[in-house]
Design an enzyme around this catalytic site. Structure first.
Site: not given
Ligand code: BGC
Length: 268
Positions: A153, A166
């Site tokens: 991410s 996360y």
């Molecule tokens: C998340 C999303 C988010 C994106 C940008 C991703 O890794 O799961 O929820 O919109 O990152 O912030």
């Protein structure tokens, strides 16, 4: 049709929705056999598998397994061997969010996210490397012994208030990926990450399903559009193919420029 992955076998975790589903379709379209891992929704997973196989003439099977449970992961790799003879491409996609203000975050919310997003990628990558070593080179199929693609991410580098579990899991994925890449590069196993920004999937529905939410999201995206799951699927096919044969240990940001600190475009 250009089928860069013809003769290869891909395992995609969390492939019954969102980014994982798009990756599975793109892999199938590129000629790879695909194992669709999922943890819930038997009907949808089976339907995706039969659709991929009839549209692209590849083998596709659905397999239920929780990537955070070691026995499930071992069972999934045994099935890949019995059905396909093994895999060439591992796509670590399964992931989730359990958002909470930091001081209200429960240990369960923390553990669930770390277990699926980070431990799941560890378990699947380890079994993939074991399998690549056992099966050996497949000349004419790929120049690599195997390929691992971690779906990370932008939050492997962008801190994210209200989502510390996360962001911590994705920061962990970055070092997991790079350290594995360093260790297995001499074996000709390539390990890379795709780092999506905001992609239109169920995980972030609240960020795009109203005009107001979408408007505020656009302030974070220089490209001024939300990403689509296929934007990630196409990069995954490229990374898995020999076109990316000299690419390993890379975090590839597919984010419409989210990482460019758009707030500084008119400030600082
Ligand atoms: C998340 C999303 C988010 C994106 C940008 C991703 O890794 O799961 O929820 O919109 O990152 O912030």
């Amino acid at each position: 049709m250009d089928q860069k992955l013809r003769g290869q076998r891909a395992l995609v975790t969390g492939a019954n929705s969102g980014i994982g589903k798009a990756v599975a379709y793109e892999m199938g379209s590129a000629g790879a056999d695909v194992m669709i891992n999922y943890v819930s929704g038997d009907g949808i997973a089976a339907q995706i598998a039969s659709d991929i196989s009839s549209r692209f003439g590849v083998r596709a099977i659905a397999h239920k397994a929780d990537v955070s449970v070691e026995a499930d992961v071992l069972g999934m790799f045994e099935r890949a061997v019995s059905e396909f003879g093994g895999i060439d491409i591992m796509v670590n996609n399964a992931g989730l969010q359990k958002d909470s203000p930091f001081d209200e975050m429960t240990l369960e919310q923390w553990n669930t996210v770390i277990s699926v997003n980070l431990t799941g990628q560890f378990l699947c990558s380890r079994e993939a490397v074991r399998g690549f070593k056992r099966q050996g080179m497949r000349p004419g199929v790929s120049r690599a012994l195997g390929k691992i693609i971690c779906i990370s991410s932008v939050h492997e580098v962008i801190p994210w208030a209200g989502h510390v579990n996360y962001a911590a899991s994705k920061g962990g994925v970055m070092q997991l990926m790079k350290s594995i890449a360093q260790e297995v590069a001499p074996l000709r196993i390539r390990v890379n990450s795709i780092c999506p920004g905001a992609i239109r999937t169920p995980i972030n529905k609240g960020a795009w399903d109203t005009p107001q939410a979408l408007d505020s999201l656009m302030r974070l995206i220089p490209d001024k559009r939300i990403g689509e799951p296929e934007d990630i699927g196409r990069v995954a096919v490229w990374l898995a193919s020999d076109d990316a044969d000299y690419v390993t240990g890379a975090s590839i940001f597919v984010d419409g420029g989210m990482l460019l600190y758009p707030g500084f475009a008119a400030g600082g």
